[in-house]
Design a protein around this motif. Structure first.
Motif, mmCIF file in Angstrom:
data_model
loop_
_atom_site.group_PDB
_atom_site.id
_atom_site.type_symbol
_atom_site.label_atom_id
_atom_site.label_comp_id
_atom_site.label_asym_id
_atom_site.label_seq_id
_atom_site.Cartn_x
_atom_site.Cartn_y
_atom_site.Cartn_z
ATOM 1 N N SER A 1 3.859 -4.604 1.045
ATOM 2 C CA SER A 1 5.238 -4.625 0.541
ATOM 3 C C SER A 1 5.383 -3.678 -0.647
ATOM 4 C CB SER A 1 5.656 -6.018 0.068
ATOM 5 O OG SER A 1 5.515 -6.935 1.100
ATOM 6 N N PHE A 2 4.406 -3.762 -1.559
ATOM 7 C CA PHE A 2 4.463 -2.926 -2.762
ATOM 8 C C PHE A 2 4.382 -1.446 -2.374
ATOM 9 C CE2 PHE A 2 3.310 -1.074 -6.813
ATOM 10 C CZ PHE A 2 3.895 -1.908 -7.760
ATOM 11 N N ASN A 3 3.441 -1.146 -1.479
ATOM 12 C CA ASN A 3 3.273 0.251 -1.040
ATOM 13 C C ASN A 3 4.536 0.762 -0.346
ATOM 14 O OD1 ASN A 3 0.695 0.157 -2.010
ATOM 15 N ND2 ASN A 3 -0.320 0.218 -0.014
ATOM 16 N N TYR A 4 5.150 -0.107 0.443
ATOM 17 C CA TYR A 4 6.364 0.277 1.174
ATOM 18 C C TYR A 4 7.470 0.659 0.191
ATOM 19 C CZ TYR A 4 10.529 -0.170 4.076
ATOM 20 O OH TYR A 4 11.720 0.072 4.710
ATOM 21 N N LEU A 5 7.567 -0.132 -0.892
ATOM 22 C CA LEU A 5 8.636 0.112 -1.866
ATOM 23 C C LEU A 5 8.331 1.265 -2.811
ATOM 24 C CD1 LEU A 5 9.346 -3.621 -2.736
ATOM 25 C CD2 LEU A 5 11.003 -2.032 -1.718
ATOM 26 N N PHE A 6 7.049 1.409 -3.194
ATOM 27 C CA PHE A 6 6.734 2.321 -4.309
ATOM 28 C C PHE A 6 5.719 3.412 -3.986
ATOM 29 C CE2 PHE A 6 7.790 -1.857 -6.360
ATOM 30 C CZ PHE A 6 9.028 -1.483 -6.868
ATOM 31 N N GLY A 7 5.293 3.498 -2.737
ATOM 32 C CA GLY A 7 4.294 4.519 -2.384
ATOM 33 C C GLY A 7 2.907 3.919 -2.259
ATOM 34 N N GLU A 8 1.956 4.760 -1.866
ATOM 35 C CA GLU A 8 0.595 4.258 -1.583
ATOM 36 C C GLU A 8 -0.156 3.923 -2.872
ATOM 37 O OE1 GLU A 8 -0.812 3.567 1.516
ATOM 38 O OE2 GLU A 8 1.319 3.794 2.025
ATOM 39 N N VAL A 9 0.061 2.752 -3.394
ATOM 40 C CA VAL A 9 -0.595 2.362 -4.646
ATOM 41 C C VAL A 9 -1.871 1.563 -4.386
ATOM 42 C CG1 VAL A 9 -0.333 0.961 -6.733
ATOM 43 C CG2 VAL A 9 1.578 2.372 -5.917
ATOM 44 N N PHE A 10 -1.787 0.637 -3.419
ATOM 45 C CA PHE A 10 -2.901 -0.297 -3.222
ATOM 46 C C PHE A 10 -3.656 -0.055 -1.929
ATOM 47 C CE2 PHE A 10 0.079 -2.986 -5.787
ATOM 48 C CZ PHE A 10 -0.701 -2.988 -6.938
ATOM 49 N N ILE A 11 -4.947 -0.290 -1.992
ATOM 50 C CA ILE A 11 -5.793 -0.276 -0.800
ATOM 51 C C ILE A 11 -5.640 -1.622 -0.100
ATOM 52 C CG2 ILE A 11 -8.229 -0.330 -0.082
ATOM 53 C CD1 ILE A 11 -8.740 1.804 -2.188
ATOM 54 N N LEU A 12 -5.527 -1.600 1.239
ATOM 55 C CA LEU A 12 -5.384 -2.866 1.963
ATOM 56 C C LEU A 12 -6.780 -3.463 2.222
ATOM 57 C CD1 LEU A 12 -2.586 -2.098 4.596
ATOM 58 C CD2 LEU A 12 -2.387 -2.702 2.186
ATOM 59 N N PRO A 13 -7.012 -4.662 1.681
ATOM 60 C CA PRO A 13 -8.358 -5.259 1.792
ATOM 61 C C PRO A 13 -8.556 -6.014 3.117
ATOM 62 C CG PRO A 13 -6.924 -6.686 0.533
ATOM 63 C CD PRO A 13 -6.076 -5.501 0.915
ATOM 64 N N LYS A 14 -9.816 -6.238 3.434
ATOM 65 C CA LYS A 14 -10.172 -7.031 4.628
ATOM 66 C C LYS A 14 -11.106 -8.159 4.216
ATOM 67 C CE LYS A 14 -10.147 -4.123 8.726
ATOM 68 N NZ LYS A 14 -10.302 -2.705 8.324
ATOM 69 N N ALA A 15 -10.966 -9.312 4.893
ATOM 70 C CA ALA A 15 -11.890 -10.427 4.632
ATOM 71 C C ALA A 15 -13.170 -10.205 5.418
ATOM 72 C CB ALA A 15 -11.259 -11.749 5.058
ATOM 73 N N ARG A 16 -14.263 -10.762 4.923
ATOM 74 C CA ARG A 16 -15.517 -10.720 5.672
ATOM 75 C C ARG A 16 -16.102 -12.126 5.655
ATOM 76 N NH1 ARG A 16 -21.165 -10.258 4.803
ATOM 77 N NH2 ARG A 16 -22.197 -8.647 6.046
ATOM 78 N N ASN A 17 -16.389 -12.648 6.836
ATOM 79 C CA ASN A 17 -16.994 -13.984 6.935
ATOM 80 C C ASN A 17 -18.387 -13.886 7.532
ATOM 81 O OD1 ASN A 17 -13.859 -14.878 8.348
ATOM 82 N ND2 ASN A 17 -14.470 -15.257 6.236
#
Ligand code: ADP
Ligand code: TRP
Length: 327
Positions: free
Chosen positions: A160-176
């Motif tokens: 949501s943040f990236n959509y509004l303001f540009g590529e700011v955050f890396i999208l994380p993944k969970a690991r189990n």
């Protein structure tokens, strides 16, 4: 690759915490990974309302993690509240988080279903967790399966943040860790401190043995062959046994004619042996508190420096940037 995870200091760590979460932390530390692990005392504040207790549990968590093999040479270990940038980032994230997203989160939903009132801290708990994750440009978040939903929420908020303001955050993944995704407790249900069915990692061996002897077993006659994979006792034994010992024990189940006491004893022996080196390391750190303080201070310094960069990037992107001094 940045690995990040946090664990709440809300009680002494049990086998579920170790095999579901902490063991992964240890496996993933050291290069090429850049691992950040923290003690989530701000999250714990949503349930622990006793200053002395929270401080003591935070200290215990640090000793436990160091004892269990987190190595400050290979990973950055710190206390969540030592990085105030994360709390600042939480506000920015809150402004793009929908109520609906948080209403679907299980901790809040469960409390509400039980007719209890929830504070905003519990309701927005996943947003603070998202800030924890996003503040360090984390790629991978090793957690027990029950935390996957929260990592998904962090991804949603970042998007949501990236959509509004540009590529700011890396999208994380969970690991189990699949094999031990759910460690059973002494009553056969998922091991959890909320169910009072835990076996703690650092329990006194004698007391632990007593608890193991009281593990609930099924009432079928001893002669009857059993499927080991459906028996909590076997599933626990498996966590500590070598490939060979496992096969031997599984064969015993399939043949039948054994006593559960024999298996409980094997489990007590195996777990005691398994955690003996951790117990020794923990005792070392307990006797050297200054060393522990130094490790946490150094960890916080490294973590803050990264979080300050990411916070500044986020502030700038959404138009609230200002010059700051960070030490
Ligand atoms: P608890 O359920 O005892 O309150 P937490 O919620 O504090 O434990 O969990 C801390 C970490 O340990 C989380 O990553 C969680 O997924 C993991 N964990 C807790 N219990 C288990 C279990 N029985 N099996 C596997 N992982 C677990
Ligand atoms: N909510 C997690 C738990 O209860 C602890 C946690 C807080 C966490 N912040 C995190 C885990 C960030 C992974 C990443 O276990």
């Amino acid at each position: 690759m940045r690995i990040l995870s946090g664990i709440q200091p809300t009680g002494r760590f049990h086998w579920g915490n170790y095999f579901g979460a902490i063991q992964q932390y240890v496996d993933l530390q050291g290069s090429p990974e850049d691992a950040f692990y923290f003690i989530a005392n701000l999250h714990a504040l949503t349930t622990v309302r006793d200053k002395e207790k929270l401080l003591a549990m935070t200290k215990d968590a640090a000793l436990d993690l160091l004892g269990l093999g987190l190595d400050p040479e290979k990973a950055t270990l710190f206390v969540q509240s030592d990085v105030p940038e994360v709390s600042e980032l939480t506000w920015l994230l809150l402004t793009v988080t929908s109520m609906g997203l948080l209403e679907r989160c299980h901790a809040y939903k469960e409390k509400k279903a039980r007719g209890l009132t929830a504070e905003m801290g519990l309701f927005t708990y996943p947003v603070l967790m998202a800030a924890d994750i996003l503040a360090y440009d984390s790629d991978l978040v090793p957690v027990g399966e029950d935390q996957n939903q929260h990592v998904e929420v962090a991804r949603d908020i970042a998007s949501s943040f990236n959509y509004l303001f540009g590529e700011v955050f890396i999208l994380p993944k969970a690991r189990n860790l699949d094999a031990s995704a759910k460690v059973p407790g002494t009553d056969g249900a998922k091991m959890s401190k909320s169910y009072n069915n835990t076996l703690s990692v650092f329990e006194e061996p004698k007391a632990q043995r007593k608890k193991i002897m009281r593990i609930v077993t099924d009432s079928r006659p001893m002669e009857e062959p059993k499927d080991p994979e459906t028996d909590p006792l076997y599933l626990l034994y498996k966590l500590f046994a070598s490939e060979e010992e496992r096969a031997e024990m599984a064969a015993l189940y399939l043949r039948g004619g054994f006593g559960y006491g024999q298996i409980k004893k094997a489990l007590a022996d195996a777990s005691e042996r398994y955690f003996a080196p951790a117990r020794e390391r923990r005792a070392y750190f307990e006797a050297h508190p200054d060393e522990v303080d130094e490790i946490l201070a150094e960890g916080a310094k490294r973590a803050r420096s990264k979080a300050a960069d990411v916070l500044a990037r986020a502030q700038e992107a959404c138009g609230v940037s200002f010059k700051r001094e960070t030490s």
